[in-house]
Enzyme design. Structure first.
Site, PDB file in Angstrom:
ATOM      1  N   ASN A 103       0.855  -1.182   0.000  1.00  0.00           N
ATOM      2  CA  ASN A 103       0.000   0.000   0.000  1.00  0.00           C
ATOM      3  C   ASN A 103       0.889   1.229   0.000  1.00  0.00           C
ATOM      4  OD1 ASN A 103      -2.923  -0.984   0.414  1.00  0.00           O
ATOM      5  ND2 ASN A 103      -1.680  -2.195   1.857  1.00  0.00           N
ATOM      6  N   GLU A 104       1.126   1.724  -1.183  1.00  0.00           N
ATOM      7  CA  GLU A 104       2.037   2.849  -1.356  1.00  0.00           C
ATOM      8  C   GLU A 104       1.362   4.149  -0.916  1.00  0.00           C
ATOM      9  OE1 GLU A 104       4.971   2.304  -1.863  1.00  0.00           O
ATOM     10  OE2 GLU A 104       5.418   0.949  -3.510  1.00  0.00           O
ATOM     11  N   PRO A 105       2.133   5.224  -0.750  1.00  0.00           N
ATOM     12  CA  PRO A 105       1.525   6.515  -0.424  1.00  0.00           C
ATOM     13  C   PRO A 105       0.359   6.799  -1.368  1.00  0.00           C
ATOM     14  CG  PRO A 105       3.888   6.688  -0.327  1.00  0.00           C
ATOM     15  CD  PRO A 105       3.585   5.301  -0.826  1.00  0.00           C
ATOM     16  N   SER A 114      -2.558   5.392  -0.567  1.00  0.00           N
ATOM     17  CA  SER A 114      -3.536   4.366  -0.198  1.00  0.00           C
ATOM     18  C   SER A 114      -4.337   4.852   1.008  1.00  0.00           C
ATOM     19  CB  SER A 114      -2.832   3.062   0.183  1.00  0.00           C
ATOM     20  OG  SER A 114      -2.004   2.631  -0.860  1.00  0.00           O
TER      21      SER A 114
END
Ligand code: GLP
Length: 641
Positions: free
Chosen positions: A162-164, A166
């Site tokens: 879950n990258e920035p 998310s």
């Protein structure tokens, strides 16, 4: 958290954060919780549902669980596991797939029924992704929900993938990987271009539904993101910060990963502390930076208004404190990293005698040396010291195939000109291996050897620029690296033996080393561990009584100024030498040489920025202004003066 200090701490830390001196102790505690869950559930005839993570971080925990299975009979028969994520486009057979990682690191070593182990399917067709993700979530619900979710954390603040960006309600889905995440994975995939662009990951919302969550983090490269997750406002920019809303979430971090937390970084803000000389130095440097004032211009009010009234009372006045810290900083600066002969050395970082020192520079991979202490190496050589540079690992895993191909073509051409049948058939064999393995395949021993030789050549030409002869270079090719892959290295006695032999042969007066505080499974940290074991084994040798160890922080990193015990200033010309030395490492142009640097150009910029930033910091404290500075910290457990 009920104590007054606990309450003050709570003002900064928005979740339960536990600091451990050593990742081993943290893993033991988490393993206890997992074991207890498994046993309780087994007694009730129910399953224990674990949420599992990949990456270097949980490896030690998995080892501990395997140990308990093998030595203490802990059974995983009633365990159901769900992995957080999987690279999209990789089958479970790919060595870098998370399925394969889990098989290697845990599943094949315990008795978990294979049908109970779920990992998202990275090979599902694009149009079936949605349904597959829904089915994954449903399987979690059907299993009764996750009891304990383990997490690592990426340097972008991601959990799972879950990258920035998310949100807290995100669910299992296909995502695009952030460029920093891809560059962090570049070494695993032998080049950033091979790292998949997409992954399937459980969402933040899916993770938050677990009954308990435990996030683990080791090493100083995680320090900034841990502080942001624990102390910052919850934000999509740092997805791990959403864990703050979970009632039963704990962060277990080692002191290096927790080093940016206010309680560690600025302990005087959190509660009463003991003003050791180290803390006083850190605090005064911090105050000067915070207020933008040189050390000698700080006044009593500056101290009392910034949580340092007790220090002021203890030491009497700002004037005394300022002078003391100014002198400490001043005395770290030396243009004589091997000591200045025939000079008063009472206030110098290195001793004057012996005037010619045996200096041993340990470089975990070729290029760590020049990136971090190229200027210092140049000075040591120039000032007549007996310098040996030891490259501990070959660094062959970081050489792209294109470079190996170029080298083998050269060998082939030469061999044909010389009509050397043996060489021709060797070159043909390696060419064929390169063709057959493809971008993701494992390198044969011949390819690895060739790639290692490429790096040796680069190390030699870099060292030559720094006025070191090839005869001063040693290539140890430590076996742990030759046999391993990134994140799966394991050192053994054979590595320590080679280090012991090197130390006994060189009997150094000073050793320059790196790796303290790095992620424990990283190459520098493993090398440092090997060094420290070897030094302990040799502690009674007479030369050890006169040996100092200087730590450099590593490419793309530098010590904070308050940590520096020796600051070696570089003139613009010397700095230029260093940069040219770095450029000799041609095979590393598209690799990720250091955190955040995506190519050679960035690495060049980063080194210059860091060394210049250290110089600017010294300047801002009111000390002399230099072009650049390389910093070292003294490390002396159990060693002589
Ligand atoms: C990957 C994984 C994460 C993991 C992160 C950190 O991005 N998807 O689950 O936490 O890497 O990896 P490491 O533990 O190697 O630092």
């Amino acid at each position: 958290m009920k104590t007054p200090e606990g309450q003050i701490l709570r003002r900064y830390e928005r979740m339960d954060t536990r600091l451990f001196d050593d990742p081993g102790a943290a893993c033991k505690e988490v393993a206890d919780a997992i074991e207890q869950l498994i046993l309780e559930r087994a007694a009730e005839g129910r399953s224990a549902v674990l949420g599992l993570a990949t990456g270097s971080t949980p490896v030690r925990l998995y080892k501990e669980l395997i140990r308990r299975h093998k030595e203490e009979g802990l059974s995983f028969q009633n365990v159901v596991s769900f992995n957080l994520d999987e690279y999209y486009g990789l089958s479970g057979e790919h060595p870098e797939s998370y399925r394969c990682f889990m098989e290697d690191q845990l599943f094949t070593h315990v008795d978990i029924p294979r049908e109970n182990t779920y990992v998202p399917d990275g090979m599902v067709d694009r149009d079936a992704v949605l349904a597959s993700c829904k089915a994954y979530e449903q399987a979690i619900v059907d299993a009764g929900g996750i009891d304990i979710q383990l997490l690592g954390i990426g340097r972008t603040g991601h959990i799972g993938f879950n990258e920035p960006g998310s949100g807290p309600g995100s669910r299992t889905r296909l995502v695009t990987l952030d460029s920093l995440t891809r560059s962090d994975a570049a070494r695993d995939f032998l080049g950033e271009e091979n790292v998949p662009r997409h992954a399937i990951t459980m969402g933040v919302g899916t993770i938050l539904e677990a009954k308990k969550i435990c996030l683990l983090a080791w090493g100083d490269s995680k320090a900034a993101v841990i502080a942001a997750s624990v102390e910052g406002e919850p934000t999509e920019a740092v997805p791990a910060s959403f864990l703050q809303s979970h009632e039963e979430c704990i962060f277990c971090v080692d002191t290096a990963a927790g080093s940016h937390l206010t309680r560690q970084r600025y302990p005087w803000l959190v509660g009463p502390i003991e003003w050791t000389p180290e803390v006083a130095r850190k605090a005064v440097v911090w105050l000067s930076q915070k207020l933008g004032k040189p050390l000698l211009k700080l006044v009593d009010e500056d101290y009392s208004e910034n949580g340092m009234a007790d220090l002021l009372t203890e030491k009497g006045s700002a004037y005394k404190l300022n002078i003391k810290q100014f002198n400490i900083a001043q005395h770290t600066i030396t243009g004589w990293p091997g000591g200045k002969p025939e000079a008063d050395d009472s206030n110098r970082p290195e001793r004057a005698i012996p005037s010619v020192k045996r200096s041993l520079i340990l470089s975990p991979e070729p290029k760590d040396d020049v990136c971090s202490l190229g200027g210092t190496m140049h000075r040591l050589a120039n000032q007549g010291h007996d310098v040996t540079v030891a490259y501990l690992t070959s660094g062959n895993l970081a050489v792209p195939d294109t470079d190996a191909r170029r080298a083998i073509e050269l060998i082939m051409e030469l061999a044909r000109e010389r009509e050397d049948a043996g060489e021709i058939s060797f070159a043909q064999k390696v060419e064929q291996q390169l063709d057959e393995k493809g971008a993701f395949g494992e390198d044969s021993s011949e390819i690895r050897h060739l790639k290692g030789l490429i790096r040796r050549g680069e190390a030699r030409s870099s060292a030559r620029l720094l006025e070191l002869e090839p005869s001063q270079l040693r290539f140890l090719d430590l076996p742990f690296y030759e046999k391993g892959r990134y994140r799966r290295f394991q050192s053994a006695q054979a590595d320590v033996d080679l280090m012991v032999q090197l130390l006994e042969e060189t009997q150094p007066h000073q050793i320059f080393a790196m790796g303290l505080g790095h992620d424990p499974l990283s190459v520098p940290a493993i090398c440092f561990q090997i060094l420290s074991t070897a030094l302990t084994a040799l502690k009674d040798d007479s030369w050890m009584k006169d040996c100092r160890v200087w730590l450099y922080r590593g490419p793309g990193r530098e010590w904070d100024v308050h940590e520096i015990d020796m600051a070696v200033p570089l003139s613009p010309d010397e700095f230029e030498f260093k940069i040219r030395g770095i450029y000799q490492h041609q095979s590393q142009r598209s690799q990720t040489p250091s955190p955040g640097a995506k190519n050679m150009r960035n690495s060049w910029t980063e080194v210059s920025e860091l060394n210049r930033a250290t110089a600017a910091f010294y300047d801002s404290l009111g000390l002399a202004e230099y072009e650049a500075i390389e910093g070292f910290k003294r490390w002396s457990p159990g060693l002589g003066s």
